[in-house]
Structure formats: C-alpha cells, structure tokens
Scaffold this motif. Structure first.
Motif, short mmCIF file in Angstrom:
data_model
loop_
_atom_site.label_atom_id
_atom_site.label_comp_id
_atom_site.label_asym_id
_atom_site.label_seq_id
_atom_site.Cartn_x
_atom_site.Cartn_y
_atom_site.Cartn_z
N PHE A 1 51.63 48.98 84.90
CA PHE A 1 52.28 49.92 83.98
C PHE A 1 53.57 49.31 83.44
O PHE A 1 54.26 48.55 84.11
CB PHE A 1 52.54 51.27 84.65
N VAL A 2 53.87 49.67 82.21
CA VAL A 2 55.01 49.12 81.47
C VAL A 2 56.30 49.76 81.99
O VAL A 2 56.37 50.98 82.18
CB VAL A 2 54.86 49.40 79.96
N ILE A 3 57.35 48.93 82.20
CA ILE A 3 58.61 49.48 82.68
C ILE A 3 59.76 49.29 81.70
O ILE A 3 60.84 49.87 81.89
CB ILE A 3 59.00 48.90 84.05
N ASP A 4 59.56 48.48 80.64
CA ASP A 4 60.62 48.34 79.64
C ASP A 4 60.04 47.84 78.33
O ASP A 4 58.86 47.47 78.24
CB ASP A 4 61.75 47.41 80.14
N LYS A 5 60.88 47.82 77.31
CA LYS A 5 60.45 47.40 75.97
C LYS A 5 60.41 45.87 75.84
O LYS A 5 59.97 45.36 74.82
CB LYS A 5 61.41 47.98 74.92
N GLU A 6 60.89 45.16 76.85
CA GLU A 6 60.85 43.69 76.82
C GLU A 6 59.48 43.17 77.25
O GLU A 6 59.24 41.97 77.21
CB GLU A 6 61.93 43.11 77.73
N GLY B 1 60.43 58.62 88.97
CA GLY B 1 60.94 59.77 89.69
C GLY B 1 61.59 59.34 90.99
O GLY B 1 61.66 58.15 91.31
N ASP B 2 62.06 60.31 91.75
CA ASP B 2 62.71 60.06 93.03
C ASP B 2 61.69 60.28 94.14
O ASP B 2 61.35 61.42 94.47
CB ASP B 2 63.90 61.00 93.20
N GLY C 1 55.04 63.94 85.31
CA GLY C 1 54.66 62.72 84.61
C GLY C 1 55.56 61.54 84.93
O GLY C 1 55.57 60.55 84.20
N GLN C 2 56.30 61.62 86.03
CA GLN C 2 57.16 60.52 86.47
C GLN C 2 56.42 59.70 87.52
O GLN C 2 55.67 60.24 88.34
CB GLN C 2 58.46 61.05 87.06
N VAL C 3 56.65 58.40 87.51
CA VAL C 3 56.02 57.53 88.51
C VAL C 3 56.77 57.68 89.83
O VAL C 3 57.98 57.46 89.89
CB VAL C 3 56.05 56.05 88.06
N VAL D 1 60.21 50.36 94.57
CA VAL D 1 59.89 49.63 93.32
C VAL D 1 61.16 49.46 92.49
O VAL D 1 61.40 48.40 91.89
CB VAL D 1 58.82 50.38 92.52
N LYS D 2 62.01 50.50 92.47
CA LYS D 2 63.24 50.45 91.67
C LYS D 2 64.25 49.45 92.23
O LYS D 2 65.17 49.02 91.52
CB LYS D 2 63.87 51.85 91.60
N LEU D 3 64.07 49.05 93.49
CA LEU D 3 64.90 47.99 94.06
C LEU D 3 64.29 46.62 93.83
O LEU D 3 64.98 45.66 93.47
CB LEU D 3 65.08 48.22 95.57
#
Length: 374
Positions: A98-103, A161-162, A231-233, A261-263
């Motif tokens: 899944f895509v996480i940014d526009k880059e 999401g959290d 709809g948040q991961v 994942v966010k880390l």
C-alpha cells in the motif's frame, strides 16, 4: 336414559371441536401472530412466505449500517492498495502493498519481496510500474519499495490509525490479492491483541503488539493493509496459523501493528534499515502456579538467560522476576517486548521493577541498547 346421556356427550364433543377449530383459525389469521425464530428456522426455504407466514427477524437497519461501513472502507482504501508481482530465482510469487506517500513509497512484507531488488507494481487503474527495493527489516517482516518515476496522480497514500487504541471486537477490513484474486475485501473483527508473536520466518525475534483477526487472510494477502472502521490502516497482514500446512485460512490471521510500521518505514526510507531496542535477556512468562512451583517471589516475567548487554550491565540477574517496566505491569514475556519495541528507542532509560518477595519490589535503571546486527 343412557341413550340420552350418550347423545348429550356426543353433541358436547362436536360443539367443543367446532370451537377449537374456530379458535385455531382466528390465531392463524391474526396479523399480530408471528412464529418464533426456532419455528421459522424449520420452514423449508422453498415454501412461499405467504403460505407459511414464517419470517426470520432481521434488524435491516443494522445490516445496512454494517454493509455501508465495509463498503466505505473498501472505497476509501482500495485506491491505495497495489498488487506486487515478484520474479526471483525461486520462481514467481505475488503479494500486496500500500502507498504511504506521494513520492512513490510502498509498504509490504519482507517475505513478499524476498531477495528481489525490483518488483512489478499494479495500481487500481491498471497502470503498472517497476519499483525498487529501498530497504527491509526482517525482524518485523516489513519492507519498503519505491516506484520509479512516480506519477502523483495515481499515488493515493493511506492514513494510519493508532493501533494502541484497537480493542478486541473492533471491526476490521483486509484488502489484498489472495491467490491472485485481485482487490479482494474480507471483513472480521480483532480477535486478540498479542504482546508479541514470532511469524516463523527469517527472524528469531518476535513481532510486538501483533493484531489477531478472523478476517480471511490467504497467500497473496501478505503485505496488504488491515483497516479499521474509519478506513485507517491499523496493521499489515503478515501471516496465518496453518496447522495443516496447506496455506489455507482457518480464521487465525496476524498483522504487524501500525504503530510499529510508523517507526520502521520512515527509518528504512531515511537510513535503509531500522535499529530495534535491546534488553539483552531471555525471558519466560511465570504465572502464579509456575512461580510457586519454582520458588519465585512473584508471578511476572522471569529472566532465564543474560547476554552481554544492558540488563547485565544494570545488575539484573538470572532468576529475577520482572513485574513492571516504567510502571506498566508485565505478565508475559510479550508484554516486555511490546513495551520496549513500541515505546522506547536505543539510548532511552527505563525503570525495571523486580519482585523481592512479600509484595516488595526494587527498581533497576536500565539504559536500552541497540539490537545487534546479524
């Protein structure tokens, strides 16, 4: 006299029978009469409802509301989901990301990309692009790839999401490509939240805060997102329990929590790798029975082995029973792993509370280390 008595009884019986027939007819035709759910369940499905009057009670508003949630999550999340096709020396395989940014950065599982340096990514509109491997973290089974010459018009980043706010019973939706059936949605609930669990792949370390779900996850779902009802991961679908060895879903699927994942993902993008916190001790869970049988001062988590590292340097010993870290009670070894992985980083100082017996504890200050490279 006997004849008259017999006739009287016969007439009384006939009248009573007629009254019962009328009474039954009135009940049958009453607009308020409804069969029970058990009665309705035994009515054959091919019997017209007008004939039987049988209805299974359904709260249609609740059914529609649930369907609307699943539909909304799918419509929101689907544009961010990609299919990943991999060709390697082991042959062809597929997974999800899944895509996480526009880059053009995409999160998936390490075991999806394997040793491949580049993979083929397929987007929702049919556009395909080559993506290069940015980096991996085998201990969390996560990888980040990046699309070459990214087109921002087709890159729809997810919202995270959290995962620490997730509770057992929360509705979740998985989107992925099981067995090549592209963009399949499966729904379920969070069945459990595990302190830590080893996915049995290329790492000896366990993944902290693993989310267990009964949403169907099969080969091809790996690396795909697990969404909450907004709809948040909140997780990355990673592995299933498969006692049969056939790779089939049995309702026991597991996802890497979004907070990990966010880390990991930003560190991979920035540095190409991620450094995990390290205590330097092998741990075993000790319930009350285990503690009593082994003459331990308390239930908690017992140190079974020390390695060169922070725990030994701080004076902790084999046999010490850890009952809390930074004031958070620990009952299983997974609790220790989750606290370290999700709330600390190398260099942080933590307070390890060790049972002394008689309800007393002593606090040991430990400086968290960095997990050795392998």
């Amino acid at each position: 006299m006997q004849l008259r008595d017999r006739l009287g009884w016969m007439l009384s019986g006939i009248l009573l029978g007629m009254l019962l027939m009328v009474s039954c007819d009135v009940v049958t035709q009453s607009p308020t009469a409804r069969p029970s759910v058990a009665d309705a369940a035994i009515v054959p499905s091919n019997v017209p409802q007008a004939t039987t009057g049988a209805q299974i009670p359904v709260n249609q508003a609740s059914v529609d509301a649930y369907s609307n949630v699943i539909r909304a999550v799918y419509n929101r999340g689907n544009p961010s989901v990609v299919r990943i096709d991999v060709q390697s020396s082991q042959g062809e395989s597929l997974g999800t990301g899944f895509v996480i940014d526009k880059e053009g950065h995409i999160v998936t599982n390490n075991h999806v990309v394997g040793s491949s340096r580049s993979v083929l990514v397929n987007f929702i509109d049919g556009e395909a692009a080559i993506a290069d491997l940015v980096g991996i973290d085998s201990d969390s089974d996560l990888a980040v790839i990046k699309v070459r010459n990214p087109n921002p018009n087709i890159l729809v980043p997810v919202e995270f999401g959290d995962s620490s706010a997730i509770q057992v019973g929360d509705v979740v939706v998985a989107i992925g490509n099981p067995y090549g059936e592209n963009r399949t949605a499966t729904a379920g609930i969070i069945s459990a939240i595990r302190g830590a669990k080893n996915e049995g792949g290329g790492s000896t370390f366990s993944i902290p805060g693993v989310l267990q779900t009964d949403a169907a996850i099969n080969p091809g779902n790996s690396g795909g997102p697990l969404f909450n009802s907004q709809g948040q991961v909140i997780g990355v679908n990673t592995f299933i329990l498969d006692p049969s060895g056939r790779g089939a879903n049995i309702g026991l699927g597991f996802a890497v929590p979004a907070n990990l994942v966010k880390l990991v993902a930003p560190a991979i993008i920035r540095d190409g790798s991620y450094t995990h916190p390290f205590l330097g001790a092998a741990l075993a869970s000790a319930d009350s029975y285990f503690a009593e049988a082994n003459n331990l001062p308390s239930k908690g988590v017992v140190i079974t082995q020390l390695y060169e590292g922070p725990a030994a340097q701080a004076g902790l010993q084999v046999g010490d029973v850890i009952v809390a870290i930074n004031g958070q009670a620990v009952l299983e070894s997974g609790d220790v792993i989750a606290i370290l992985e999700l709330t600390t980083k190398p260099g942080d100082r933590i307070t390890v509370s060790v049972a002394e017996g008689g309800g007393r504890t002593r606090d040991v200050q430990v400086q968290v280390g960095a997990r050795p490279g392998r």
